[in-house]
Design a protein around this motif. Structure first.
Motif, mmCIF file in Angstrom:
data_model
loop_
_atom_site.group_PDB
_atom_site.id
_atom_site.type_symbol
_atom_site.label_atom_id
_atom_site.label_comp_id
_atom_site.label_asym_id
_atom_site.label_seq_id
_atom_site.Cartn_x
_atom_site.Cartn_y
_atom_site.Cartn_z
ATOM 1 N N GLU A 82 53.798 39.833 48.085
ATOM 2 C CA GLU A 82 53.619 38.763 47.242
ATOM 3 C C GLU A 82 52.168 38.933 46.560
ATOM 4 O O GLU A 82 51.102 38.957 47.384
ATOM 5 C CB GLU A 82 53.997 37.371 47.663
ATOM 6 N N GLU A 83 52.207 38.686 45.231
ATOM 7 C CA GLU A 83 50.832 38.450 44.455
ATOM 8 C C GLU A 83 50.139 37.199 44.934
ATOM 9 O O GLU A 83 50.670 36.181 45.171
ATOM 10 C CB GLU A 83 50.909 38.683 43.155
ATOM 11 N N LYS A 84 48.780 37.564 45.307
ATOM 12 C CA LYS A 84 47.772 36.250 45.309
ATOM 13 C C LYS A 84 46.667 36.464 44.327
ATOM 14 O O LYS A 84 46.533 37.410 43.586
ATOM 15 C CB LYS A 84 47.412 36.447 46.837
ATOM 16 N N GLN A 85 45.861 35.376 44.404
ATOM 17 C CA GLN A 85 44.782 35.439 43.468
ATOM 18 C C GLN A 85 43.749 36.655 43.872
ATOM 19 O O GLN A 85 43.574 36.685 45.420
ATOM 20 C CB GLN A 85 44.213 33.983 43.738
ATOM 21 N N PRO A 86 42.930 37.056 43.157
ATOM 22 C CA PRO A 86 41.986 38.037 43.530
ATOM 23 C C PRO A 86 40.863 37.195 44.564
ATOM 24 O O PRO A 86 40.987 36.143 44.544
ATOM 25 C CB PRO A 86 41.232 38.702 42.153
ATOM 26 N N LEU A 87 40.073 38.030 45.265
ATOM 27 C CA LEU A 87 39.012 37.380 45.780
ATOM 28 C C LEU A 87 38.070 36.551 44.745
ATOM 29 O O LEU A 87 37.763 36.968 43.617
ATOM 30 C CB LEU A 87 37.936 38.419 46.515
ATOM 31 N N GLU A 88 37.499 35.506 45.245
ATOM 32 C CA GLU A 88 36.513 34.616 44.559
ATOM 33 C C GLU A 88 35.329 35.649 44.182
ATOM 34 O O GLU A 88 34.741 36.455 44.898
ATOM 35 C CB GLU A 88 36.102 33.335 45.467
ATOM 36 N N ASN A 89 34.776 35.471 42.969
ATOM 37 C CA ASN A 89 33.712 36.197 42.491
ATOM 38 C C ASN A 89 34.075 37.846 42.306
ATOM 39 O O ASN A 89 32.957 38.284 42.407
ATOM 40 C CB ASN A 89 32.278 35.799 43.237
ATOM 41 N N TYR A 90 35.320 38.046 42.201
ATOM 42 C CA TYR A 90 35.336 39.334 42.281
ATOM 43 C C TYR A 90 34.799 40.057 41.010
ATOM 44 O O TYR A 90 34.543 41.327 40.963
ATOM 45 C CB TYR A 90 36.982 40.033 42.259
ATOM 46 N N GLU A 91 34.486 39.344 39.952
ATOM 47 C CA GLU A 91 33.838 40.094 38.708
ATOM 48 C C GLU A 91 32.566 40.593 38.956
ATOM 49 O O GLU A 91 32.046 41.515 38.554
ATOM 50 C CB GLU A 91 33.827 39.034 37.538
ATOM 51 N N LYS A 92 31.924 40.153 39.842
ATOM 52 C CA LYS A 92 30.788 40.086 40.376
ATOM 53 C C LYS A 92 30.602 41.915 40.861
ATOM 54 O O LYS A 92 29.668 42.451 40.673
ATOM 55 C CB LYS A 92 30.172 39.483 41.438
ATOM 56 N N TYR A 93 31.581 42.067 41.619
ATOM 57 C CA TYR A 93 31.667 43.355 42.200
ATOM 58 C C TYR A 93 32.436 44.337 41.437
ATOM 59 O O TYR A 93 32.389 45.562 41.838
ATOM 60 C CB TYR A 93 32.276 43.200 43.357
ATOM 61 N N SER A 94 33.186 44.030 40.357
ATOM 62 C CA SER A 94 33.915 45.145 39.577
ATOM 63 C C SER A 94 33.059 46.218 39.120
ATOM 64 O O SER A 94 32.012 46.092 38.468
ATOM 65 C CB SER A 94 34.724 44.328 38.482
ATOM 66 N N GLY A 95 33.596 47.423 39.299
ATOM 67 C CA GLY A 95 32.789 48.442 38.811
ATOM 68 C C GLY A 95 31.685 49.021 39.530
ATOM 69 O O GLY A 95 30.952 49.921 39.462
ATOM 70 N N GLU A 96 31.167 48.320 40.550
ATOM 71 C CA GLU A 96 30.029 48.806 41.484
ATOM 72 C C GLU A 96 30.414 50.032 42.364
ATOM 73 O O GLU A 96 31.614 50.102 42.918
ATOM 74 C CB GLU A 96 29.677 47.459 42.438
ATOM 75 N N ASP A 97 29.516 50.877 42.505
ATOM 76 C CA ASP A 97 29.530 52.091 43.116
ATOM 77 C C ASP A 97 29.322 51.709 44.647
ATOM 78 O O ASP A 97 28.633 50.652 45.227
ATOM 79 C CB ASP A 97 28.661 53.018 42.874
ATOM 80 N N ASN A 98 29.670 52.667 45.555
ATOM 81 C CA ASN A 98 29.658 52.669 46.990
ATOM 82 C C ASN A 98 29.602 51.405 47.709
ATOM 83 O O ASN A 98 29.159 50.870 48.686
ATOM 84 C CB ASN A 98 27.937 53.068 47.388
ATOM 85 N N LYS A 99 31.076 50.830 47.366
ATOM 86 C CA LYS A 99 31.561 49.396 48.007
ATOM 87 C C LYS A 99 31.707 49.445 49.193
ATOM 88 O O LYS A 99 31.565 48.625 50.008
ATOM 89 C CB LYS A 99 32.477 48.661 47.094
ATOM 90 N N PHE A 100 32.321 50.800 49.963
ATOM 91 C CA PHE A 100 32.581 50.795 51.039
ATOM 92 C C PHE A 100 31.417 50.862 51.909
ATOM 93 O O PHE A 100 31.661 50.026 53.156
ATOM 94 C CB PHE A 100 33.349 52.525 51.508
ATOM 95 N N ASP A 101 30.513 51.491 51.890
ATOM 96 C CA ASP A 101 29.244 51.400 52.701
ATOM 97 C C ASP A 101 28.492 50.147 52.723
ATOM 98 O O ASP A 101 28.107 49.617 53.860
ATOM 99 C CB ASP A 101 28.155 52.348 52.270
#
Length: 110
Positions: A82-101
């Motif tokens: 089921e659909e849920k709300q995205p994580l809080e403050n997701y906008e801050k991380y949108s488009g950021e590179d190297n998020k896995f590390d």
């Protein structure tokens, strides 16, 4: 071919993809989703739903890193249907590179 989730999902975790999946093949970790490649029917409806462009065909995963990660964690994390709300403050991380590390959380407490 199957679809995989890559690190663009980390720290965002939109679930619009989950809402359209006809086979419920998404699994939810602490800060990202993964697709079980054995359950995915390759329909592709999820790919267009992801605002982060975090879902791609595994044919674009040249070294197999994301397919292996999706396979591993889909066998550990709980299924999400089921659909849920995205994580809080997701906008801050949108488009950021190297998020896995930087941010990946396997949530296994190992």
């Amino acid at each position: 071919m199957t679809y995989v989730v890559n690190d663009k999902c980390i720290m965002c975790k939109h679930t619009t993809c989950v809402a359209v999946c006809p086979v419920d093949c998404f699994y939810e970790g602490p800060n990202m989703l993964v697709i079980n490649p054995e359950e995915c029917i390759d329909c592709g409806v999820c790919e267009a739903e992801c605002p982060e462009e975090a879902i791609t065909p595994d044919s674009l995963d040249e070294d197999g890193k994301w397919k292996a990660l999706n396979e591993k964690y889909s066998n550990i994390w709980p299924n999400i249907a089921e659909e849920k709300q995205p994580l809080e403050n997701y906008e801050k991380y949108s488009g950021e590179d190297n998020k896995f590390d930087k941010y990946f959380d396997e949530g296994t407490n190992e």
